[in-house]
Motif scaffolding. Structure first.
Motif, PDB file in Angstrom:
ATOM      1  N   THR A   1       0.824  -1.207   0.000  1.00 23.18           N
ATOM      2  CA  THR A   1       0.000   0.000   0.000  1.00 23.18           C
ATOM      3  C   THR A   1       0.856   1.253   0.000  1.00 23.18           C
ATOM      4  O   THR A   1       0.595   2.202  -0.749  1.00 23.18           O
ATOM      5  CB  THR A   1      -0.948  -0.017   1.213  1.00 23.18           C
ATOM      6  N   THR A   2       1.875   1.293   0.830  1.00 23.82           N
ATOM      7  CA  THR A   2       2.750   2.459   0.888  1.00 23.82           C
ATOM      8  C   THR A   2       3.502   2.642  -0.419  1.00 23.82           C
ATOM      9  O   THR A   2       3.700   3.775  -0.885  1.00 23.82           O
ATOM     10  CB  THR A   2       3.740   2.326   2.054  1.00 23.82           C
ATOM     11  N   SER A   3       3.908   1.535  -1.034  1.00 20.77           N
ATOM     12  CA  SER A   3       4.594   1.622  -2.318  1.00 20.77           C
ATOM     13  C   SER A   3       3.666   2.133  -3.409  1.00 20.77           C
ATOM     14  O   SER A   3       4.070   2.928  -4.276  1.00 20.77           O
ATOM     15  CB  SER A   3       5.137   0.233  -2.703  1.00 20.77           C
ATOM     16  N   ALA A   4       2.390   1.718  -3.353  1.00 17.28           N
ATOM     17  CA  ALA A   4       1.428   2.095  -4.400  1.00 17.28           C
ATOM     18  C   ALA A   4       0.949   3.537  -4.259  1.00 17.28           C
ATOM     19  O   ALA A   4       0.784   4.248  -5.258  1.00 17.28           O
ATOM     20  CB  ALA A   4       0.232   1.149  -4.373  1.00 17.28           C
ATOM     21  N   ASP A   5       0.689   3.984  -3.023  1.00 21.38           N
ATOM     22  CA  ASP A   5       0.116   5.311  -2.820  1.00 21.38           C
ATOM     23  C   ASP A   5       0.472   5.829  -1.429  1.00 21.38           C
ATOM     24  O   ASP A   5      -0.268   5.633  -0.466  1.00 21.38           O
ATOM     25  CB  ASP A   5      -1.410   5.260  -2.981  1.00 21.38           C
ATOM     26  N   PRO A   6       1.611   6.508  -1.311  1.00 19.61           N
ATOM     27  CA  PRO A   6       2.051   6.980   0.011  1.00 19.61           C
ATOM     28  C   PRO A   6       1.508   8.342   0.417  1.00 19.61           C
ATOM     29  O   PRO A   6       1.889   8.858   1.463  1.00 19.61           O
ATOM     30  CB  PRO A   6       3.571   7.042  -0.170  1.00 19.61           C
ATOM     31  N   ARG A   7       0.623   8.930  -0.384  1.00 19.74           N
ATOM     32  CA  ARG A   7       0.230  10.333  -0.159  1.00 19.74           C
ATOM     33  C   ARG A   7      -0.324  10.594   1.233  1.00 19.74           C
ATOM     34  O   ARG A   7      -0.051  11.651   1.819  1.00 19.74           O
ATOM     35  CB  ARG A   7      -0.801  10.751  -1.212  1.00 19.74           C
ATOM     36  N   ASP A   8      -1.127   9.664   1.743  1.00 23.21           N
ATOM     37  CA  ASP A   8      -1.757   9.876   3.050  1.00 23.21           C
ATOM     38  C   ASP A   8      -1.084   9.069   4.153  1.00 23.21           C
ATOM     39  O   ASP A   8      -1.643   8.911   5.237  1.00 23.21           O
ATOM     40  CB  ASP A   8      -3.245   9.522   2.985  1.00 23.21           C
ATOM     41  N   VAL A   9       0.117   8.552   3.880  1.00 23.06           N
ATOM     42  CA  VAL A   9       0.855   7.748   4.862  1.00 23.06           C
ATOM     43  C   VAL A   9       1.962   8.609   5.458  1.00 23.06           C
ATOM     44  O   VAL A   9       2.918   8.987   4.774  1.00 23.06           O
ATOM     45  CB  VAL A   9       1.437   6.475   4.225  1.00 23.06           C
ATOM     46  N   ARG A  10       1.828   8.934   6.717  1.00 25.67           N
ATOM     47  CA  ARG A  10       2.819   9.762   7.411  1.00 25.67           C
ATOM     48  C   ARG A  10       4.037   8.950   7.814  1.00 25.67           C
ATOM     49  O   ARG A  10       5.174   9.439   7.782  1.00 25.67           O
ATOM     50  CB  ARG A  10       2.180  10.399   8.639  1.00 25.67           C
ATOM     51  N   SER A  11       3.798   7.695   8.241  1.00 27.01           N
ATOM     52  CA  SER A  11       4.901   6.804   8.592  1.00 27.01           C
ATOM     53  C   SER A  11       4.444   5.367   8.388  1.00 27.01           C
ATOM     54  O   SER A  11       3.242   5.083   8.301  1.00 27.01           O
ATOM     55  CB  SER A  11       5.350   7.005  10.044  1.00 27.01           C
ATOM     56  N   LEU A  12       5.405   4.478   8.314  1.00 22.88           N
ATOM     57  CA  LEU A  12       5.143   3.050   8.117  1.00 22.88           C
ATOM     58  C   LEU A  12       5.896   2.256   9.174  1.00 22.88           C
ATOM     59  O   LEU A  12       7.092   2.458   9.373  1.00 22.88           O
ATOM     60  CB  LEU A  12       5.605   2.625   6.722  1.00 22.88           C
ATOM     61  N   ALA A  13       5.185   1.354   9.857  1.00 24.22           N
ATOM     62  CA  ALA A  13       5.825   0.429  10.801  1.00 24.22           C
ATOM     63  C   ALA A  13       5.371  -0.981  10.445  1.00 24.22           C
ATOM     64  O   ALA A  13       4.168  -1.232  10.328  1.00 24.22           O
ATOM     65  CB  ALA A  13       5.445   0.766  12.236  1.00 24.22           C
ATOM     66  N   ILE A  14       6.306  -1.862  10.265  1.00 27.28           N
ATOM     67  CA  ILE A  14       5.942  -3.230   9.888  1.00 27.28           C
ATOM     68  C   ILE A  14       6.642  -4.239  10.793  1.00 27.28           C
ATOM     69  O   ILE A  14       7.820  -4.102  11.126  1.00 27.28           O
ATOM     70  CB  ILE A  14       6.256  -3.533   8.411  1.00 27.28           C
ATOM     71  N   PHE A  15       5.873  -5.234  11.196  1.00 29.74           N
ATOM     72  CA  PHE A  15       6.390  -6.281  12.064  1.00 29.74           C
ATOM     73  C   PHE A  15       6.391  -7.615  11.319  1.00 29.74           C
ATOM     74  O   PHE A  15       5.343  -8.160  10.972  1.00 29.74           O
ATOM     75  CB  PHE A  15       5.529  -6.412  13.324  1.00 29.74           C
ATOM     76  N   GLU A  16       7.580  -8.099  11.003  1.00 33.31           N
ATOM     77  CA  GLU A  16       7.817  -9.448  10.481  1.00 33.31           C
ATOM     78  C   GLU A  16       6.875  -9.859   9.346  1.00 33.31           C
ATOM     79  O   GLU A  16       6.119 -10.826   9.465  1.00 33.31           O
ATOM     80  CB  GLU A  16       7.762 -10.458  11.627  1.00 33.31           C
ATOM     81  N   PRO A  17       6.929  -9.179   8.196  1.00 30.62           N
ATOM     82  CA  PRO A  17       6.172  -9.650   7.035  1.00 30.62           C
ATOM     83  C   PRO A  17       6.800 -10.937   6.487  1.00 30.62           C
ATOM     84  O   PRO A  17       8.026 -11.023   6.372  1.00 30.62           O
ATOM     85  CB  PRO A  17       6.326  -8.502   6.030  1.00 30.62           C
ATOM     86  N   PRO A  18       5.995 -11.943   6.140  1.00 33.01           N
ATOM     87  CA  PRO A  18       6.550 -13.211   5.630  1.00 33.01           C
ATOM     88  C   PRO A  18       6.907 -13.110   4.153  1.00 33.01           C
ATOM     89  O   PRO A  18       6.333 -13.804   3.296  1.00 33.01           O
ATOM     90  CB  PRO A  18       5.402 -14.199   5.871  1.00 33.01           C
TER      91      PRO A  18
END
Length: 277
Positions: free
Chosen positions: A110-127
């Motif tokens: 989602t962040t890669s596709a459309d980051p306009r409304d994403v202030r920050s990204l936190a991800i925990f252990e994506p497989p």
């Protein structure tokens, strides 16, 4: 703490149920496979003390819609963008996006596709290691077991995807032997897993596609999570050079349930350092 459930309509008309609680800068928490509205509940209770928390049930997981046909990350990305847009309009501010496990993979998409409304990204252990052609036989095994309602065979297929060590599987089974699972939640989980596997089977293990992510990014991991997750997270940290990489000693893939305050405090510290809107 009081919460409110509402419906958000995705681009293709899929109805998503979203739970909302708290007041403050908006945070969208995306659950992993086998989850639902309850998955982030313990973390959300901590974060909602000073943030507005949005908890969507992803498509394929009740009470959200379960559309016909195979699922894809393209469809789920559109879903999450719809949720983010509603959260942005409600608060007037861009969102902090957080994902765990499969939900973390979706947050990356989602962040890669459309980051306009994403202030920050936190991800925990994506497989990110569990995708593509190697998942197809496991998807077929799972679908066949699902159709005959063979829970043991479904679990075996999923273990092939997640690669959870046998001793951990046995310990989890022993710990749950005296608790009868809720049949409605169990069925929701089984249906959701089927659709998640469909999306994973169409995805790629290529990590370089995430190198363009430019929003402030926090990578979270447990030191006790099994391989190949640690190797995958280290590779992802090299792929997103500006990302902060935090590894919690003594924690595993289940930290959002076993140590929710630890997760919430780490996120809160990350947000405190985020650039102003």
């Amino acid at each position: 703490m009081n919460s409110h459930d509402q419906s958000v309509e995705s681009a293709d008309g899929t109805r998503l149920v979203v739970r909302r609680l708290g007041v403050g800068d908006p945070v969208v928490l995306v659950h992993g496979s086998g989850g639902g509205l309850h998955s982030w509940a313990a973390v959300a209770e901590h974060l909602a003390l000073d943030h507005e928390v949005w908890l969507p049930a992803r498509r394929g997981y009740g009470p959200s819609d379960v559309p016909a046909g195979a699922k894809s990350f393209r469809a789920e990305t559109a879903d999450l963008i719809a949720v983010i847009e509603v959260a942005r309009r409600s608060s007037g501010r861009p969102v902090h996006l957080v994902g765990a496990s499969y939900g973390a993979t979706l947050a990356l998409h989602t962040t890669s596709a459309d980051p306009r409304d994403v202030r920050s990204l936190a991800i925990f252990e994506p497989p990110l290691y569990a995708a593509g052609a190697e998942i197809v036989p496991l998807l077929d095994r799972y679908r066949a077991a699902f159709e005959r309602d063979d829970t043991g065979a479904m679990a075996a297929a999923l273990n092939g995807v997640t690669r959870v060590p046998a001793e951990i599987v046995a310990a989890m089974a022993a710990g749950a032997e005296n608790r009868l699972p809720d049949p409605v939640e169990s069925r929701r989980s089984a249906v959701g897993w089927l659709h998640d596997l469909e999306a994973l089977a169409q995805d790629s293990t290529d990590l370089t596609r995430w190198s363009s992510i430019a929003v402030p990014t926090l990578l979270l991991a447990g030191a006790d999570t099994w391989e190949p997750m640690p190797t995958t997270m280290n590779a992802l940290a090299r792929t997103i050079p500006a990302a902060r990489h935090v590894v919690w000693p003594g924690q595993s893939h289940f930290v959002t349930m076993t140590a929710p305050a630890l997760v919430a405090d780490e996120l809160r510290q990350f947000y405190a350092e985020a650039p102003p809107v």
